[in-house]
Design an enzyme around this catalytic site. Structure first.
Site: not given
Length: 322
Positions: A53, A211-213, A215-218
């Site tokens: 990172y 990535s629980p969302l 990539g932002g879609l959720l």
């Protein structure tokens, strides 16, 4: 803050894991320090990073930011369960990547120097290395554990059969083996339900979703788009692919009176195999949003509604056999 054990280990971690991937290149060092201070004050004791990172600012930069934060003292290092990863190439030289015994040991020592710490609580294989035998991998890990440089070992992006192979090989050596697995898991991406989650539960491996969302879609992407937010072409294509489900999802969240991002993380917290979803904020506002998910409780009927919107999988082989 609620806490749980990391897999079958005795290690206690918060139900949210602070992902630091943005620190040092998308988020300035001072702002990163403020976010970590706030996370710790809110009871998040589980921090995740990786040696690669830093990206545009250089590989290793994020670990350096954690190191300068730990150096401020105030029991920061003692309070944090620190997780980092090894696998990705740190240079163009062939032995500075993958999971050879040489790279595992040398990469660990380099991470310790960058983070200004004597030990790593959870050392994770960032990806599977099919060319290195588990006997060699475990030999290196046993050395690091014996030296007190690593306390627990985990994996990331591994298939179920690889989790089984790893822990069976560790058992033959009378070694603890894997206690955690970081997997891509969210309402839109549920493939791990087929075999990874059942294998993890069988072996006492805690699941740490990244990535629980999605990539932002959720995170309420349709409402934000209608408000004038511009989306990259790739993101827009993903929105259109999933638009019918996302429309139902955002309507459900409005009915629930909760932000879509909070519901997405809360859903993961309701899954029995999950230890702690990774929330990776770029800003303090995003961290505060992640904390709100802890206050969202979903009923069985509401969980069933989400399953109807985003169908998941039965555990194999029930998914595809009688």
């Amino acid at each position: 803050m609620d806490y749980t054990h990391l897999g079958r280990s005795g290690l206690t971690v918060s139900r949210l894991c602070l992902g630091t991937m943005n620190f040092g290149w998308k988020t300035e060092e001072a702002d990163s320090h403020e976010i970590m201070d706030r996370a710790l004050a809110e009871g998040i004791n589980f921090f995740d990073t990786a040696n690669v990172y830093g990206f545009d600012a250089g590989k290793g930069r994020t670990e350096e930011v954690l190191g300068t934060w730990f150096a401020q003292g105030g029991e920061r290092r003692d309070k944090v369960v620190l997780a980092t990863k090894v696998y990705g190439g740190m240079s163009d030289w062939p032995n500075d990547t993958f999971l050879s015994a040489r790279n595992i040991v040398r990469a660990c020592e380099a991470s310790l120097r960058r983070m200004q710490t004597d030990w790593i609580d959870l050392y994770q294989f960032h990806h599977v290395d099919l060319r290195t035998p588990w006997e060699e991998i475990w030999q290196a890990c046993e050395t690091l554990v014996a030296q007190g440089k690593v306390l627990y070992v985990g994996s990331s992006n591994h298939a179920a059969w690889q989790l089984a192979a790893a822990n069976e090989a560790a058992a033959r050596r009378h070694f603890v083996g894997l206690v955690s697995e970081q997997s891509h898991y969210n309402l839109l991406t549920r493939h791990v339900e087929l075999e990874v989650l059942p294998a993890a539960q069988h072996y006492g491996i805690g699941i740490i979703p990244w990535s629980p969302l999605a990539g932002g879609l959720l995170a309420g992407v349709l409402e934000k788009t209608e408000g004038g937010r511009r989306n990259e072409e790739r993101t827009q294509a993903r929105i259109e692919e999933h638009r019918p489900a996302l429309e139902q999802y955002e309507a459900f969240c409005r009915e629930l009176g909760a932000a879509p991002a909070d519901v997405g993380v809360a859903w993961l917290l309701h899954q029995p195999a999950v230890t702690a979803p990774i929330v990776g904020p770029r800003t303090m506002e995003q961290l505060e949003g992640g904390l709100r998910a802890l206050d969202v409780t979903l009923t069985d009927d509401q969980l069933a509604r989400l399953d109807a919107i985003f169908p998941g999988y039965k555990a194999a082989p029930m998914e595809y056999a009688w």
